[in-house]
Design a protein around this motif. Structure first.
Motif: not given
Length: 199
Positions: A43, A46-47, A156-157
């Motif tokens: 997480y 993630r970018d 994501g979340d």
């Protein structure tokens, strides 16, 4: 789980090395799944696609290496341990299933929340060949951790919460998957009996 937070706090100090160690030992003996550390790390990164891929490689490779050790332990001591803590006819049944469906069984164990280490021990105890064992582990663990990484990358979340929920309920999932596996094996056995009668 008692001690889980303490263990994770200790491991978290060492970054990717800790992820490798957790993944390696989980495939041999300890009960904490590497997903618990892999998910937050994925997480955070993630970018950064290259780091995310690196974490995926680490968790997969370390898990397969650990499973090889588990296989070796099973080959050496598995029969004695399984007979001591279970019943010999249960071990014989498991060994028969591994002889017949070994690679498929290991693949299912590697992808699913079923206890991968136990399947590694049984595979070793039933003398499953190492090459298909490793191949099943690479594909199965690679798919499991890869799917988690992809879901976090794209969602994501939401994905982190969903996968965390699944991990919290992995016992129920394992029971469900074992039920499905039992049904599939029953169907294959029934089909084999029918075909032998026809022949």
């Amino acid at each position: 789980m008692i001690g889980e937070e303490f263990i994770l706090d200790f491991f978290n100090q060492f970054g990717p090395f800790a992820l490798a160690l957790l993944s390696f030992t989980e495939a041999i003996i300890q009960p904490i799944p590497p997903d618990i550390m892999f998910l937050p790390m994925a997480y955070e990164e993630r970018d950064n696609t290259s780091t995310l891929l690196w974490l995926w490689f680490i968790v997969t490779f370390a898990s397969v290496l650990g499973a090889i050790v588990g296989h070796t332990i099973g080959k050496q001591y598995g029969t004695k341990l399984l007979d001591r803590f279970g019943k010999p006819h249960h071990r014989q049944r498991l060994e028969f299933l591994f002889e017949k469906y070994g690679t498929l069984g290991m693949f299912i164990a590697a992808v699913s929340p079923l206890p991968y280490k136990v399947f590694g021990w049984i595979a070793g105890a039933s003398n499953m060949k190492l090459q298909p064992f490793i191949v099943a582990g690479i594909f199965g663990r690679g798919i499991r951790f890869g799917l988690e990484a992809l879901l976090i990358y794209f969602y994501g979340d939401v994905a982190l919460d969903a996968v965390s929920w699944l991990l919290d309920h992995e016992l129920l999932m394992a029971i469900g998957l074992l039920g499905i596996l039992a049904a599939v094996l029953y169907w294959f056995n029934k089909k084999d009996v029918s075909e032998s009668k026809i022949a």
